[in-house]
Enzyme design. Structure first.
Site, PDB file in Angstrom:
ATOM      1  CB  CYS A 122      38.295  40.531  46.765  1.00  0.00           C
ATOM      2  SG  CYS A 122      40.016  40.580  46.261  1.00  0.00           S
ATOM      3  CE  LYS A 195      43.756  47.144  45.697  1.00  0.00           C
ATOM      4  NZ  LYS A 195      43.572  45.791  46.222  1.00  0.00           N
ATOM      5  NE  ARG A 217      38.113  44.871  44.307  1.00  0.00           N
ATOM      6  CZ  ARG A 217      37.395  43.748  44.342  1.00  0.00           C
ATOM      7  NH1 ARG A 217      36.232  43.726  44.972  1.00  0.00           N
ATOM      8  NH2 ARG A 217      37.826  42.667  43.739  1.00  0.00           N
ATOM      9  CD  GLU A 233      43.398  55.632  52.898  1.00  0.00           C
ATOM     10  OE1 GLU A 233      43.902  54.962  53.818  1.00  0.00           O
ATOM     11  OE2 GLU A 233      42.209  55.548  52.575  1.00  0.00           O
ATOM     12  CE  LYS A 248      47.003  46.504  43.438  1.00  0.00           C
ATOM     13  NZ  LYS A 248      46.306  45.503  44.161  1.00  0.00           N
ATOM     14  CE1 TYR A 313      50.790  39.321  38.929  1.00  0.00           C
ATOM     15  CE2 TYR A 313      50.690  41.642  38.305  1.00  0.00           C
ATOM     16  CZ  TYR A 313      50.220  40.580  39.058  1.00  0.00           C
ATOM     17  OH  TYR A 313      49.201  40.787  39.948  1.00  0.00           O
TER      18      TYR A 313
END
Ligand code: PBG
Length: 325
Positions: A122, A195, A217, A233, A248, A313
């Site tokens: 992406c 995700k 998405r 998954e 996530k 982060y």
């Protein structure tokens, strides 16, 4: 035994017994710091929606890695912003593409840093979708080929781990085969297995310049309403050879983290994503919350839910603030 014989406050009454019976810990070794690489030198572009985070040129990424290493943060997750995008994302997979160059520079100058590369198209496609478009939809099987090429290019540059985040079916198996065929049998795959199609990625898409130019998405990322599907998954990624599986975002999906750990007992990562970070930063900037305590509680909650490692982060600041050991 119940009250008054039992009094749970007895062991809470001083910090020594509180420390003794603490069930969950967060260590710097559990944290992975994401970094955004751009070409050039001495470039540090602030990301407005993610205060404290920057797009950085490779020389400054290397400096950042030295600093992280000195704080005990031993691994980084790389995202690349290319100078030129193309239709399929193939531009990510060349020897001199932004991520292979970044990997080589870090490994040359901070060899002890463990370098993980996010694998997705992406950031590299003109349309901002995670794969190759055929008739307006992301084509699964041709996308597997560009992902496999990316992984091999990253492996040749010396990456320590690859982390596919595209949510195509069968990508872990395809990537494992490509790595093995090229002699990288010991290179681990951390799969973004569960995700979700989440609004919490909003700030990241500014950072990585990867917002889809049309649509969303939802045809490849998961429906936030689903939990059983997340287990399917994860199960498939394990069968295909994932070494680590991921959930996530993290905070709105802690039930999925716990269920994944209980069901599979695999090494498990959770991604404390951009929107989760930015909400904390915004509230802290307004003086509405105590950021250090909030971050400490967030990291603990993700570990308590069952995650072994956390992509965040806040990794650098958490280490700086001494809220992780
Ligand atoms: C690439 C990718 C995304 C994130 C990590 N890898 C964005 C997306 O799927 O749109 C999000 C990370 C974050 O929000 O911090 N596919």
């Amino acid at each position: 035994m119940a009250f008054p014989i039992t009094r749970l406050r007895r062991l809470r009454s001083n910090s020594i017994t509180r420390d003794m019976m603490r069930e969950t810990t967060v260590s710097a070794a559990n944290l992975i710091m994401p970094l955004f690489a751009v070409s050039g030198t001495n470039i540090k572009n602030p990301i407005p929606s993610m205060p404290g985070q920057y797009q950085m040129s490779i020389d400054l990424i290397v400096e950042k890695c030295k600093h992280l290493n000195s704080l005990g943060i031993k691994s980084v997750l790389l995202f690349g912003i290319p100078d030129h995008k193309d239709e399929t994302g193939e531009c990510a997979a060349h020897d001199h593409a932004i991520i292979p160059e970044t990997i080589r520079a870090i490994k040359a100058q901070v060899p002890e840093m463990y370098v993980i590369a996010d694998v997705c198209n992406c950031e590299y496609t003109t349309h901002g979708h995670c794969g190759t478009l055929v008739n307006g939809d992301v084509d699964n099987d041709s996308t597997l080929e560009t992902l496999a090429k990316q992984c091999v290019a990253f492996a040749k540059a010396g990456v320590d781990m690859v982390a596919p985040s595209d949510m195509m079916d069968g990508r872990v198996g395809r990537i494992r085969k490509a790595l093995d065929d090229n002699g990288f049998t010991n290179l681990p795959i951390m799969a973004y297995s569960a995700k979700y199609a989440s609004a919490f990625y909003g700030p990241f898409r500014d950072a990585a310049e990867s917002a889809p130019k049309f649509g969303d998405r939802k045809t490849y990322q998961m429906d936030p309403a689903n939990s059983n599907e997340a287990m399917r998954e994860i199960d498939l990624d394990i069968i295909e050879g994932a070494d680590i599986v991921m959930v996530k975002p993290a905070l709105p999906y802690l039930d999925i983290v716990r269920r994944a750990k209980d069901t599979f007992n695999m090494p498990l990562c959770a991604y404390n994503v951009s929107g989760e970070y930015s909400m904390v930063k915004a509230a802290a900037a307004n003086g509405w919350i105590d950021e250090k305590r909030i971050v400490s509680e967030i990291l603990l909650s993700i570990r308590r839910a069952g995650a072994d490692m956390i992509i965040t982060y806040h990794a650098e600041e958490a280490a700086q603030w001494g809220i992780v050991k």
